[in-house]
Enzyme design. Structure first.
Site, PDB file in Angstrom:
ATOM      1  N   LYS A 125       0.865  -1.190   0.000  1.00 24.12           N
ATOM      2  CA  LYS A 125       0.000   0.000   0.000  1.00 24.12           C
ATOM      3  C   LYS A 125       0.894   1.230   0.000  1.00 24.12           C
ATOM      4  O   LYS A 125       2.024   1.183   0.492  1.00 24.12           O
ATOM      5  CB  LYS A 125      -0.868   0.018   1.256  1.00 24.12           C
ATOM      6  CG  LYS A 125      -2.100   0.889   1.138  1.00 24.12           C
ATOM      7  CD  LYS A 125      -3.250   0.155   0.468  1.00 24.12           C
ATOM      8  CE  LYS A 125      -4.391   1.069   0.127  1.00 24.12           C
ATOM      9  NZ  LYS A 125      -5.563   0.313  -0.353  1.00 24.12           N
ATOM     10  N   ASP A 165      -6.986   4.468  -4.646  1.00 23.78           N
ATOM     11  CA  ASP A 165      -7.647   4.366  -3.333  1.00 23.78           C
ATOM     12  C   ASP A 165      -8.236   5.765  -3.103  1.00 23.78           C
ATOM     13  O   ASP A 165      -8.447   6.511  -4.075  1.00 23.78           O
ATOM     14  CB  ASP A 165      -6.648   3.954  -2.241  1.00 23.78           C
ATOM     15  CG  ASP A 165      -7.327   3.497  -0.947  1.00 23.78           C
ATOM     16  OD1 ASP A 165      -7.732   2.335  -0.851  1.00 23.78           O
ATOM     17  OD2 ASP A 165      -7.480   4.325  -0.011  1.00 23.78           O
TER      18      ASP A 165
HETATM   19  P1  NDP Z   1     -12.830   8.121  -3.129  1.00 20.20           P
HETATM   20  O1  NDP Z   1     -11.751   9.092  -2.943  1.00 20.20           O
HETATM   21  O2  NDP Z   1     -13.380   7.885  -4.492  1.00 20.20           O
HETATM   22  O3  NDP Z   1     -14.080   8.473  -2.191  1.00 20.20           O
HETATM   23  C1  NDP Z   1     -13.933   8.572  -0.821  1.00 20.20           C
HETATM   24  C2  NDP Z   1     -15.262   9.011  -0.244  1.00 20.20           C
HETATM   25  O4  NDP Z   1     -15.207   8.911   1.169  1.00 20.20           O
HETATM   26  C3  NDP Z   1     -15.575  10.459  -0.555  1.00 20.20           C
HETATM   27  O5  NDP Z   1     -16.963  10.631  -0.612  1.00 20.20           O
HETATM   28  C4  NDP Z   1     -14.987  11.171   0.648  1.00 20.20           C
HETATM   29  O6  NDP Z   1     -15.550  12.437   0.907  1.00 20.20           O
HETATM   30  C5  NDP Z   1     -15.334  10.214   1.748  1.00 20.20           C
HETATM   31  N1  NDP Z   1     -14.416  10.351   2.875  1.00 20.20           N
HETATM   32  C6  NDP Z   1     -13.069  10.242   2.859  1.00 20.20           C
HETATM   33  N2  NDP Z   1     -12.575  10.497   4.085  1.00 20.20           N
HETATM   34  C7  NDP Z   1     -13.633  10.763   4.863  1.00 20.20           C
HETATM   35  C8  NDP Z   1     -13.768  11.089   6.216  1.00 20.20           C
HETATM   36  N3  NDP Z   1     -12.709  11.205   7.018  1.00 20.20           N
HETATM   37  N4  NDP Z   1     -15.018  11.305   6.705  1.00 20.20           N
HETATM   38  C9  NDP Z   1     -16.093  11.208   5.895  1.00 20.20           C
HETATM   39  N5  NDP Z   1     -16.019  10.900   4.587  1.00 20.20           N
HETATM   40  C10 NDP Z   1     -14.800  10.685   4.095  1.00 20.20           C
HETATM   41  O7  NDP Z   1     -12.282   6.746  -2.511  1.00 20.20           O
HETATM   42  P2  NDP Z   1     -12.792   5.251  -2.752  1.00 20.20           P
HETATM   43  O8  NDP Z   1     -14.247   5.245  -2.959  1.00 20.20           O
HETATM   44  O9  NDP Z   1     -11.914   4.643  -3.755  1.00 20.20           O
HETATM   45  O10 NDP Z   1     -12.444   4.586  -1.347  1.00 20.20           O
HETATM   46  C11 NDP Z   1     -13.370   4.529  -0.274  1.00 20.20           C
HETATM   47  C12 NDP Z   1     -12.951   3.450   0.698  1.00 20.20           C
HETATM   48  O11 NDP Z   1     -12.946   2.179   0.023  1.00 20.20           O
HETATM   49  C13 NDP Z   1     -11.566   3.598   1.305  1.00 20.20           C
HETATM   50  O12 NDP Z   1     -11.566   3.078   2.616  1.00 20.20           O
HETATM   51  C14 NDP Z   1     -10.714   2.703   0.428  1.00 20.20           C
HETATM   52  O13 NDP Z   1      -9.556   2.259   1.089  1.00 20.20           O
HETATM   53  C15 NDP Z   1     -11.684   1.563   0.180  1.00 20.20           C
HETATM   54  N6  NDP Z   1     -11.424   0.727  -0.977  1.00 20.20           N
HETATM   55  C16 NDP Z   1     -11.284   1.255  -2.225  1.00 20.20           C
HETATM   56  C17 NDP Z   1     -11.091   0.419  -3.311  1.00 20.20           C
HETATM   57  C18 NDP Z   1     -11.026   0.944  -4.700  1.00 20.20           C
HETATM   58  O14 NDP Z   1     -10.954   0.131  -5.632  1.00 20.20           O
HETATM   59  N7  NDP Z   1     -11.075   2.244  -4.934  1.00 20.20           N
HETATM   60  C19 NDP Z   1     -10.955  -1.031  -3.150  1.00 20.20           C
HETATM   61  C20 NDP Z   1     -11.184  -1.488  -1.805  1.00 20.20           C
HETATM   62  C21 NDP Z   1     -11.382  -0.629  -0.776  1.00 20.20           C
HETATM   63  P3  NDP Z   1     -14.785  13.774   0.408  1.00 20.20           P
HETATM   64  O15 NDP Z   1     -14.975  13.802  -1.070  1.00 20.20           O
HETATM   65  O16 NDP Z   1     -15.466  14.867   1.134  1.00 20.20           O
HETATM   66  O17 NDP Z   1     -13.349  13.615   0.797  1.00 20.20           O
HETATM   67  O1  2IT Z   2      -8.004  -1.326  -0.815  1.00 18.59           O
HETATM   68  C1  2IT Z   2      -7.953  -1.835  -1.946  1.00 18.59           C
HETATM   69  O2  2IT Z   2      -8.090  -3.043  -2.127  1.00 18.59           O
HETATM   70  C2  2IT Z   2      -7.724  -0.946  -3.098  1.00 18.59           C
HETATM   71  N1  2IT Z   2      -7.632   0.261  -2.912  1.00 18.59           N
HETATM   72  C3  2IT Z   2      -7.573  -1.524  -4.471  1.00 18.59           C
HETATM   73  C4  2IT Z   2      -6.171  -2.024  -4.679  1.00 18.59           C
HETATM   74  C5  2IT Z   2      -5.857  -2.493  -6.072  1.00 18.59           C
HETATM   75  O3  2IT Z   2      -4.676  -2.809  -6.277  1.00 18.59           O
HETATM   76  O4  2IT Z   2      -6.719  -2.548  -6.941  1.00 18.59           O
END
Ligand code: NDP
Ligand code: 2IT
Length: 444
Positions: A125, A165
């Site tokens: 990561k 992420d």
């Molecule tokens: P994005 O940046 O696309 O979206 C994040 C969202 O969460 C936004 O709406 C953001 O709001 C909100 N957010 C972030 N921090 C906070 C906080 N402290 N309090 C409230 N809201 C918050 O990220 P992802 O959707 O890609 O990721 C979301 C989660 O999913 C993370 O935990 C990530 O690790 C996990 N994840 C992502 C994967 C992926 O493929 N992208 C895979 C597996 C897990 P704002 O816009 O206001 O910051």
């Molecule tokens: O938390 C996660 O699994 C991710 N942000 C996706 C990682 C990846 O390599 O696709």
């Protein structure tokens, strides 16, 4: 002192002030108790000491120049945690809250998540404390280029393959890839989540959210139930949240609330996702806009109140520790039946305990959100094979992977005497493969 207690105590002494890392390690190691008892060779070969120590931790300076000509400096990270079953794989997070503890908790979770996918990917990561909010397109590009100017020497299609992420989506992956290609002189699958015009995979953008919903539906189906007509709360409004809502709605569920880091929207008639996509994906605006555009919808400043809204299923899809003990008790009081973790470690240890006590069906992040990285591994396979699968092909593979992960963690929980405890089941099922690979490769 028991093996697990000793390793945890040493980890806390060796890594002081790393609260998130301690939290993830506590959840994982405690979940492994039944399996460690059955395998004395784990202690003999120092498996847990090795598992909890990253193979390599890289921290670097990321200097860049803002639009006003000021020199700015952020800190970059890549933790290459475990390569026992494949090249390091895991996302990059750009958010002001990023520090070594956050990257290490995410990296450790990633090892087991990647193992659960059944695909050959190790765990890593990275990220930066850079805040993309309010930055211009040019500033984002310059930052990404500077970040990759250092990172490129540590990554590669067969060594370490980052992805997105929080704060890193298609736009950032594009800039990072462009700079890698320019420096390394090779057009290879060094990042996943790439655009479709330069080697990306169909369905990667949708994969984490879709996968989360596939697993939730499977878990409900196994109990003679389904998502149809269920009321949902999906926190966040980023990549994972948006595509979880899309898939859940397509299955007949009603999503009534979402948030961003400023506050939440409540739409009792069901969220109109096209409007959320317009605001968040295209305009990069705030979720509060939704209430201005949709009659009958309400916006409340601050996030916490979302967990007081009655729902059948909650899918936390924003960030770590967004559901604490009080939030969990409130959800339980209002009748929640299922928690599916889309974000990484969105529930505190106290929150997990409250759900366990109430008998809530709890699908932990490392299993429930594995669809994203699994599809990244499918992107890697397509890159290596110079292939391009259709959306339907990738989506079908994703669905099969999510169902398999569910079955494997269910079976592991059953086998080790903790039936229905998927926190333990996911840790055990993920860890066993990593342990086998580490033991086979000797003390390295
Ligand atoms: P994005 O940046 O696309 O979206 C994040 C969202 O969460 C936004 O709406 C953001 O709001 C909100 N957010 C972030 N921090 C906070 C906080 N402290 N309090 C409230 N809201 C918050 O990220 P992802 O959707 O890609 O990721 C979301 C989660 O999913 C993370 O935990 C990530 O690790 C996990 N994840 C992502 C994967 C992926 O493929 N992208 C895979 C597996 C897990 P704002 O816009 O206001 O910051
Ligand atoms: O938390 C996660 O699994 C991710 N942000 C996706 C990682 C990846 O390599 O696709």
């Amino acid at each position: 002192m028991k093996y697990i207690e000793r390793v945890l105590a040493e980890l806390k002494t060796k890594n002081p002030n790393e609260a998130e890392f301690h939290q993830a390690a506590t959840e994982i190691l405690n979940g492994l108790q039944p399996v460690v008892e059955c395998h004395p060779e784990y202690e003999k070969y120092g498996l847990l000491e090795r598992f909890t120590e990253p193979e390599r931790t890289i921290m670097f300076r990321v200097p860049w120049v803002d639009d006003q000509g000021n020199v700015r400096v952020n800190r970059g990270y890549r933790v290459q945690f475990n390569s026992a079953i494949g090249p390091y794989k895991g996302g990059l997070r750009f958010h002001p809250s990023v520090n070594l503890s956050v990257i290490k908790f995410l990296g450790m979770e990633q090892i087991l998540k990647n193992s659960l996918t059944g695909l050959p990917i190790g765990g890593g990561k990275g990220g930066s404390d850079f805040d993309p909010k309010g930055k211009s397109e040019q500033e984002i590009m310059r930052f990404c280029q500077s970040f990759m100017t250092e990172l490129y020497r540590h990554v590669g299609a067969d060594t370490d393959v980052p992805a997105g992420d929080i704060g890193v989506g298609g736009r950032e992956i594009g800039y990072l890839f462009g700079q890698y290609k320019r420096i390394a002189g090779e057009h290879v699958g060094v990042l996943t989540g790439r655009g479709l015009s330069y080697g990306g995979s169909l369905a990667r953008k949708e994969a984490t959210g879709y996968g989360l919903v596939y697993m939730t539906e499977e878990a409900l189906n196994c109990r003679g139930d389904g998502l149809k007509d269920k009321t949902l709360i999906v926190s966040g409004s980023g990549n994972v949240a948006i595509y979880a809502v899309e898939k859940a709605q397509s299955m007949g569920a009603k999503v009534v609330a979402m948030y961003d880091s400023n506050g939440y929207i409540y739409d009792k008639d069901g969220i109109k996702l096209e409007i959320v996509k317009q605001i968040k994906e295209i305009e990069r605006g705030r979720i509060s806009e939704y209430a201005k555009r949709v009659k009958g919808a309400e916006y409340t400043e601050g996030c916490k109140g979302i967990w007081n809204i009655p729902c059948d299923v909650a899918l936390p899809c924003a960030t770590q520790n967004e559901i604490d003990g009080a939030d969990a008790r409130s959800l339980v009081k209002n009748g929640v039946k299922v928690i599916g973790e889309g974000a990484n470690m969105p529930t505190t240890l106290e929150g997990i305990a409250a759900f366990r006590k109430a008998g809530v069906l709890f699908l932990p992040a490392k299993a429930a959100n594995a669809g994203g990285v699994a599809t990244s591994a499918l992107e890697m396979a397509q890159s290596s094979g110079r292939l391009f699968w259709t959306f339907e092909e990738v989506d079908q593979k994703l669905k099969n992977i999510m169902v398999n992960i569910y079955r494997n963690m269910d079976a592991a929980a059953e086998e080790y005497g903790v039936a229905g405890d998927y926190v333990a089941g996911a840790n055990i099922a993920g860890f066993k493969k990593v342990a086998e690979a580490m033991l086979a490769q000797g003390v390295v």
